[in-house]
Design an enzyme around this catalytic site. Structure first.
Site, short mmCIF file in Angstrom:
data_model
loop_
_atom_site.label_atom_id
_atom_site.label_comp_id
_atom_site.label_asym_id
_atom_site.label_seq_id
_atom_site.Cartn_x
_atom_site.Cartn_y
_atom_site.Cartn_z
N LYS A 163 0.66 -1.17 -0.07
CA LYS A 163 0.06 -0.04 0.02
C LYS A 163 0.91 1.26 0.07
O LYS A 163 0.69 2.15 -0.72
CB LYS A 163 -1.07 -0.12 1.37
N ALA B 80 -0.48 0.26 6.43
CA ALA B 80 -0.99 -0.52 7.41
C ALA B 80 -1.90 -1.52 6.96
O ALA B 80 -2.53 -1.27 6.14
CB ALA B 80 -1.50 0.49 8.48
N ASP B 81 -2.01 -2.71 7.75
CA ASP B 81 -2.92 -3.74 7.17
C ASP B 81 -2.91 -4.49 8.40
O ASP B 81 -2.11 -4.77 9.12
CB ASP B 81 -2.48 -4.56 5.87
N GLN B 82 -4.39 -5.11 8.57
CA GLN B 82 -4.34 -6.24 9.64
C GLN B 82 -4.98 -7.37 8.97
O GLN B 82 -5.87 -7.47 8.13
CB GLN B 82 -5.48 -5.60 10.71
#
EC number: 3.6.1.-
Length: 197
Positions: A56, A72-74
């Site tokens: 991203k 950010a990623d989860q």
């Protein structure tokens, strides 16, 4: 007001992450990343989160030269499978019912890309959430009162009413479960000359 060396860009359209970053009083801009978020075959959940966070950020590099881009990623993992965002009330109902009494591991990845130097800082925080036991009617009432939960990995918005569905949270960073591991991000920004306090 925080001082910055380079402009800061949050590579996300998430209102949750935007609100988290706003708590610092740091001037920043939000931009929608253009990156395929499909997990790769055989990819571990933590690896997916880390790859997507970096992807991203990198997807905005050409558009934002000489900037600090936060990616950010989860990814949530339970019962041997990745749990995405339900995105519909019906899928949220089904997902949450299946998580009653279960343990969920959330991998929350954050990265900071300096597009002037190409330097990339990366971290993945691991948070273990033990869900309470609850029935179908409880889930239905919860989703009626917390409709945004369908946009959260696992379907439980921990920073709001979803906390009533949770028995225990184990994490080194309480911010990570919301989606942005701020403790490590502060280190990354400091390394790039950004003074938060």
């Amino acid at each position: 007001m925080a001082a910055t060396a380079l402009p800061v860009v949050l590579a996300s359209t998430s209102t949750f992450r935007r609100k988290q970053l706003q708590t610092w009083g740091l001037p920043f801009e939000c931009a929608a990343p253009e990156y395929d978020e499909t997990p790769l075959a055989g990819e571990a959940a933590a690896g997916t989160a880390r790859r997507l966070a970096a992807g991203k950020a990198r997807s905005l590099a050409a558009r934002f030269p000489a900037c600090l881009i936060i990616g950010a990623d989860q990814v949530a993992w339970s019962g041997g499978r990745q749990l995405g965002k339900p995105m519909t009330p019906e899928r949220a109902q089904t997902m949450l019912e299946s998580l009653s009494g279960q343990s969920i591991v959330f991998y929350s990845a954050v990265c900071l890309l300096n597009t002037a130097t190409g330097r990339l800082h990366e971290h993945t925080d691991t948070t273990v959430v033990q869900m309470r036991r609850f029935d179908r009617a409880t889930v239905a009432r919860y989703l009626q009162r917390e409709p945004d939960a369908m946009y959260c990995a696992g379907g439980a918005k921990s920073e709001a009413l979803g906390s009533a569905l949770i028995e225990r949270i184990d994490s080194s960073d309480p911010n990570a479960l919301i989606g942005l591991p701020l403790l490590r991000l502060a280190d990354f920004l400091a390394a790039e000359g950004v003074c938060i306090v």
